[in-house]
Structure formats: structure tokens, C-alpha cells
Design a protein around this motif. Sequence first.
Motif, PDB file in Angstrom:
ATOM      1  N   SER A  17       0.877  -1.327  -0.045  1.00 10.27           N
ATOM      2  CA  SER A  17       0.126   0.132   0.144  1.00 10.27           C
ATOM      3  C   SER A  17       0.827   1.262  -0.053  1.00 10.27           C
ATOM      4  CB  SER A  17      -1.124  -0.056   1.120  1.00 10.27           C
ATOM      5  OG  SER A  17      -1.767  -1.100   1.151  1.00 10.27           O
ATOM      6  N   SER A  20       3.137   1.522  -3.474  1.00 10.89           N
ATOM      7  CA  SER A  20       2.175   1.685  -4.785  1.00 10.89           C
ATOM      8  C   SER A  20       1.824   3.058  -4.681  1.00 10.89           C
ATOM      9  CB  SER A  20       1.260   0.656  -4.665  1.00 10.89           C
ATOM     10  OG  SER A  20       0.035   0.809  -5.506  1.00 10.89           O
ATOM     11  N   GLN A  21       1.246   3.514  -3.659  1.00 13.24           N
ATOM     12  CA  GLN A  21       0.709   4.966  -3.487  1.00 13.24           C
ATOM     13  C   GLN A  21       1.807   5.879  -3.842  1.00 13.24           C
ATOM     14  OE1 GLN A  21      -2.681   5.785  -0.731  1.00 13.24           O
ATOM     15  NE2 GLN A  21      -1.868   3.527  -0.032  1.00 13.24           N
ATOM     16  N   SER A  22       3.040   5.749  -3.126  1.00 12.09           N
ATOM     17  CA  SER A  22       4.076   6.652  -3.161  1.00 12.09           C
ATOM     18  C   SER A  22       4.677   6.685  -4.692  1.00 12.09           C
ATOM     19  CB  SER A  22       5.385   6.495  -2.146  1.00 12.09           C
ATOM     20  OG  SER A  22       4.675   6.257  -0.891  1.00 12.09           O
ATOM     21  N   SER A  24       2.703   5.880  -7.390  1.00 15.56           N
ATOM     22  CA  SER A  24       2.116   6.323  -8.180  1.00 15.56           C
ATOM     23  C   SER A  24       1.914   8.022  -8.100  1.00 15.56           C
ATOM     24  CB  SER A  24       0.709   6.010  -7.849  1.00 15.56           C
ATOM     25  OG  SER A  24       0.504   4.531  -8.185  1.00 15.56           O
ATOM     26  N   ALA A  25       2.315   8.482  -7.054  1.00 14.57           N
ATOM     27  CA  ALA A  25       2.190   9.869  -6.636  1.00 14.57           C
ATOM     28  C   ALA A  25       3.384  10.674  -7.455  1.00 14.57           C
ATOM     29  CB  ALA A  25       2.440  10.264  -5.366  1.00 14.57           C
ATOM     30  N   GLU A  28       2.953  10.179 -11.484  1.00 16.53           N
ATOM     31  CA  GLU A  28       1.582  10.972 -11.804  1.00 16.53           C
ATOM     32  C   GLU A  28       2.312  12.306 -11.723  1.00 16.53           C
ATOM     33  OE1 GLU A  28      -1.337  10.338  -9.159  1.00 16.53           O
ATOM     34  OE2 GLU A  28      -1.799   8.260 -10.177  1.00 16.53           O
ATOM     35  N   LYS A  93       4.158  11.528  -0.087  1.00 18.98           N
ATOM     36  CA  LYS A  93       2.886  10.291  -0.031  1.00 18.98           C
ATOM     37  C   LYS A  93       3.634   9.182   0.803  1.00 18.98           C
ATOM     38  CE  LYS A  93      -0.319  10.219  -1.632  1.00 18.98           C
ATOM     39  NZ  LYS A  93      -1.683  10.402  -1.252  1.00 18.98           N
ATOM     40  N   ARG A  94       4.980   8.940   0.816  1.00 15.47           N
ATOM     41  CA  ARG A  94       5.655   8.029   1.850  1.00 15.47           C
ATOM     42  C   ARG A  94       5.356   8.375   3.237  1.00 15.47           C
ATOM     43  NH1 ARG A  94      11.819   6.840   1.116  1.00 15.47           N
ATOM     44  NH2 ARG A  94      11.956   9.161   1.835  1.00 15.47           N
ATOM     45  N   THR A  97       1.747   7.337   4.153  1.00 16.86           N
ATOM     46  CA  THR A  97       1.213   6.090   4.031  1.00 16.86           C
ATOM     47  C   THR A  97       2.178   5.019   4.636  1.00 16.86           C
ATOM     48  OG1 THR A  97       2.333   6.019   1.717  1.00 16.86           O
ATOM     49  CG2 THR A  97       0.087   6.453   1.964  1.00 16.86           C
ATOM     50  N   SER A 231      -5.134  -3.850  -0.818  1.00 12.41           N
ATOM     51  CA  SER A 231      -6.083  -3.582  -2.065  1.00 12.41           C
ATOM     52  C   SER A 231      -5.300  -4.145  -3.561  1.00 12.41           C
ATOM     53  CB  SER A 231      -6.019  -1.928  -2.058  1.00 12.41           C
ATOM     54  OG  SER A 231      -6.630  -1.762  -3.693  1.00 12.41           O
ATOM     55  N   LEU A 234      -4.151  -1.420  -5.793  1.00 11.25           N
ATOM     56  CA  LEU A 234      -2.716  -1.154  -5.733  1.00 11.25           C
ATOM     57  C   LEU A 234      -1.935  -2.121  -5.971  1.00 11.25           C
ATOM     58  CD1 LEU A 234      -3.094   0.586  -1.987  1.00 11.25           C
ATOM     59  CD2 LEU A 234      -3.056   1.673  -4.108  1.00 11.25           C
TER      60      LEU A 234
END
Length: 278
Positions: A17, A20-22, A24-25, A28, A93-94, A97, A231, A234
Motif C-alpha cells: 500500500s 504503490s501509492q508513493s 504512483s504519486a 503522476e 506520500k511515503r 502512508t 488492495s 494497488l
Amino acid sequence: MKLLITDLDNTLYDWVSFYSQSFSAMAEQLSKDIDVPLDTLLSEYKTIHQKFGNSEKPFATLELPSVISYFGTNDKTILQEKLTNVFQAFSTKRNQTLMLYPTVKETLELLKKRGVKIVGHTEALEFNSLYRLNKLGIIDFFDHLYTLEDIHNIHPNPKNAKKIPVKDDFVIRLSCAESKPNPKLLEHICSFEGVSVEDAVYIGDSITKDMSMAKAVGVTAVWANYGRQFSPELWKVLVKITHWKDADVEREEQLRKAFSNVRPDYVVNSFSELLNLK
């Protein structure tokens, strides 16, 4: 229990989680800044990750063809400066999260007070492992960290890379040949730590890699079932940028088939359940 050997990713914290989010940020923000489609960048990331055999290398960004083409240079120092906002997006983001699973810190503290030796064993690279243990405030509970040596350091200025202060013998560097599952290495860890396999406990989230080798040598195998509850969306992001090649996928499938009947000694839904073991 006299020795706890713990996996790190998806055992102490939700790696899927947070990473993946870090990632992606970061991707993007890069797509926005250089006006290149995200899917194009993800494909380029995958190629670079396969080159270095690891998906957790944010500085791979500096080697993307789209980045080099946009800025007209492959000088990593210049590119790092140009992409400050991109790397900041990852860090921000890291920070939001990356967090321990519930009860992890309290459990490590109690085990340490009981006199249990605690070591980490991970396939994550050395700096990434150290960074997370330090960032999450649990590094002092560990006697040693067994981690893969990074043979492809792609930091733009390695001499200025952040150093995590630890005692000289804290990190036990492993070659890529020592990847999981590795029963002989597990036996070595127990021997090196001065504890018999019967008095050791291994906790990890992978049946094929963690539980299989623990069971093979008689170490109590504890499956962190909670570590598999992330998820699917993710996970899909990580699949798009994976460093795995066809041979790696085939190896994983062979492991899955070979160890499909492995049953852990315990299945836990919280790290704190370790406290109930003898």
C-alpha cells in the motif's frame, strides 16, 4: 521463544500500500511535469527496474528515456535538481502512508523486555530496509538485519546519500543468491545468533517463501495472514512496473506448486499474537 526472525515488508508494515501509492504519486507528477502519458512512463520504469532487478528504485526516474529526452541530458545530478517536485511527491506520500501495522511496536518492545533476540530477514535492499526500520522508530529493537546487498546503487551522488547510523555489525549483507526460500540460510541465522532452531520463531507473510523454509528446518512458522490483505488495485500498479522477468514468474509458479501443501504452525491476524507463543 528465544529468537524472533521477522520478515519486514507486509509483516511489520503494509509495503504494497505505501509503495504503490508513493510510486504512483511520483509517476503522476512526472507525467504532468514533462507531459508524457502515464502508461508510457510505467512501461519505461518496468524496463529500468528489470535492468537492475528491483522495483524499489525511485532514482530509476533519472534513467527513463522520456526524462532524458525532455531535458536533453542524462546527467543525473542535473536531472535530480530538475525533478525536485517529482521526488518530493514520492516523499510526501511515503510520509503519509508508511506506518506500522497495529501492535507491532508494542509487541517488539515487550519481546525485547522478555529477553528475546529480534532480527530482521528481508529481500528488500539494504538502504530501503534500514530507512524504514529507522523511520518507523523500531530499529533499536533489532540485534541484526539480514538484507540483500544493493549491487546497483543508482543514486545520482552516492557520497551524499543519506546514511542510517547503526553499529558496524548490525547489517548482515546477503547476495542475490541467498534469496528466499533458503532453509540453509535460516539455519545459519539461528547458529549465528546462538539459538537452536527449536527456540526460534519466524514470522512472515509468504507461505511459499517464509513458511516453507521455516518448516523445512524446524523453526516455528508463523504466517502473518494480515499481510496479504491489501488492495488489489494497488497491487496492479506494482505489477505494471515489476522487475520480474518471465523466468522470475516461472520460478514463483514452481515455488507455489512445490509448497502448496505447506501449513504454518500458527496463523495470526495481529502481530501481537506472537506474545501468546511459548
